[in-house]
Design an enzyme around this catalytic site. Structure first.
Site, short mmCIF file in Angstrom:
data_model
loop_
_atom_site.label_atom_id
_atom_site.label_comp_id
_atom_site.label_asym_id
_atom_site.label_seq_id
_atom_site.Cartn_x
_atom_site.Cartn_y
_atom_site.Cartn_z
CB VAL A 17 0.83 -1.84 -6.18
CG1 VAL A 17 0.16 -2.71 -5.13
CG2 VAL A 17 -0.18 -1.31 -7.18
CG ASP A 35 11.71 -4.03 -8.64
OD1 ASP A 35 10.54 -3.63 -8.49
OD2 ASP A 35 12.27 -4.07 -9.75
NE ARG A 40 10.88 1.42 -7.52
CZ ARG A 40 10.35 2.56 -7.10
NH1 ARG A 40 11.01 3.70 -7.23
NH2 ARG A 40 9.15 2.57 -6.56
CB THR A 86 -1.63 -8.17 -14.21
OG1 THR A 86 -2.33 -7.20 -13.42
CG2 THR A 86 -1.08 -9.24 -13.30
CB THR A 121 -5.69 -6.34 -11.56
OG1 THR A 121 -5.72 -5.27 -10.63
CG2 THR A 121 -7.09 -6.54 -12.14
CB CYS A 261 -6.69 0.45 -12.91
SG CYS A 261 -5.58 0.00 -11.57
NE ARG A 332 2.02 1.89 -14.18
CZ ARG A 332 1.59 1.37 -13.04
NH1 ARG A 332 1.74 0.07 -12.81
NH2 ARG A 332 1.00 2.12 -12.14
#
Length: 425
Positions: A17, A35, A40, A86, A121, A261, A332
């Site tokens: 995202v 980050d 990364r 999240t 979220t 999600c 994920r």
């Protein structure tokens, strides 16, 4: 309130995202991408993105974007956007620890007049009940007097090169009318599809969490229909094709529901619902059904093997695909792991092959050693679990060639024609 000339944005979290958002804003204004993982940061500084969401060419175009793992570099920023994960924990409860840690970090550099926008979220109320108090505690500043906040839910679809951050309509919201207007203007710098200013932060949070809850419940219905039709000996795909000729029939397909999600967000809503004394029935029933699909697939596979008199215990099964969706390296919350674990309960040996997934990540996240080169005639069963373009290109003949003389081919994703596989959902 801030002026655009003073705008310097910090993006907290550079994953699926945060990075696309940072790149687009970096084409317009100064942006610091933060980050906590130095690896990364080093990767992005070298011009590469292992998530494949942003190409090296796109990274170069973001002239105003810099990367850091040092909190000190955020002190000059005035507009903070939080895009951390999240997830849910082992008890299927919201895990807000990444969000709280991000808020703690921002609180250390927060100044008067700054704005903090959350994209992660959450359940309705979380921004004002969990995040804002942490910002106040650490910074010593007062909410809506010294600093302001907003919520603008992410709508990134990993692996989707058609629906990108700039051409997906964006919901925005703010803690005061003035903050809401300013936040909306900031996002309109990059969102070509336009924005929808929600009435409040809670409304924006609720809108996000029901988007994926609705999809989850719809998929659960189709999964239940597939269970019924399988018992009746009716091909589910053919039924859905026929029903789909009606103009208002929704084109959902059965399958495993994973990812960051759809398989997670409903638990945020049900957690809050239970906290206020309401026990959600339809949402949790859909979740239970979808979470049970991996076990159902293995039961069907074992039955198929027994019908062909294939020895189940000690059998060798190949799973094609590990990521939670096609043409994407994201593992994920992949529900392929449910199939793997269930097969091991039968003492079946499992090989997993996925050309999109990083082998080190698969090992780290799930303890899975990905199979590289595949041998012909080696498997008692093959499960086509993810519809990657590479697997579609192989076709039935090449996939069949991986099986022994007698084997079962289970096509979970309707990649092959009905006549080319032994089992389908």
């Amino acid at each position: 309130m801030l002026q655009r000339s003073e705008l310097k944005i910090a993006i907290i979290g550079l994953g699926y995202v945060g990075l696309p958002l940072a790149v687009e804003f970096g084409k317009q204004v100064p942006v610091v991408g933060f980050d906590i993982h130095q690896k990364r940061i080093d990767e992005l500084k070298s011009g590469q993105d292992h998530t494949l969401e942003v190409s090296p060419e796109e990274l170069k175009q973001a002239h105003g974007l810099s990367y850091t793992a040092d909190l000190e570099d955020l002190k000059k920023c005035s507009f903070f956007i939080v895009t951390v994960p999240t997830p849910i924990d082992q008890y299927k409860q919201p895990d807000l620890s990444p969000l709280i840690k991000a808020s703690t970090s921002i609180g250390q550099v927060l100044k008067k007049g700054d704005i903090v926008v959350y994209e992660s979220t959450v359940y309705p109320g979380a921004t004002e009940e969990v995040c804002i108090p942490e910002l106040e505690r650490v910074s010593g500043l007062k909410f809506n007097q010294d600093f302001f906040a907003g919520y603008s839910p992410e709508r990134i679809n990993p692996g989707d090169k058609l629906h990108r951050v700039t051409n997906i309509l964006k919901i925005t919201s703010g803690s005061t009318p003035e903050a809401a207007e300013f936040i909306d203007q900031v996002y309109n710098l990059i969102i070509e599809a336009g924005t929808h200013k929600a009435a409040s932060i809670k409304v924006a949070e609720a809108a996000k969490v029901i988007e994926n809850t609705q999809r989850d419940v719809n998929i659960a219905l189709i999964n239940e229909l597939a269970l019924i039709f399988n018992k009746m000996g009716i091909d589910t795909e053919e039924v859905l094709k026929a029903a789909g000729t009606k103009w208002n029939f929704l084109p959902f397909r059965p399958g495993l529901v994973g990812g960051h999600c759809i398989g997670v967000d409903p638990y945020y809503l049900t957690h809050k619902a239970q906290a206020i004394g309401y026990n959600p029935e339809i949402i949790l029933a859909g979740r239970r059904l979808n979470d049970g699909m991996g076990a159902y697939v293995v039961t069907q596979l074992v039955k198929g093997m027994l019908k062909k008199r294939i020895q189940v215990e000690g059998a060798k099964v190949l799973i094609l695909g590990l990521s939670f969706k096609e043409n994407c390296p994201d593992i994920r919350n992949t529900r392929i792991i449910d199939i793997i674990n269930e097969l091991k309960e039968y003492h079946i040996n499992v090989d997993v092959h996925d050309p999109w997934v990083d082998a080190q990540e698969a090992q780290h996240e799930y303890g899975i050693s990905l199979a590289g080169t595949l041998s012909a005639g080696a498997y008692d069963a093959v499960i086509l679990a993810v519809a990657h373009e590479q697997f579609k290109a192989m076709g039935a003949e090449q996939i069949r060639a991986l099986g022994k003389a007698s084997h079962v081919l289970y096509d979970l994703k309707y990649v092959l024609a009905q006549s080319e596989s032994d089992l389908r959902l």
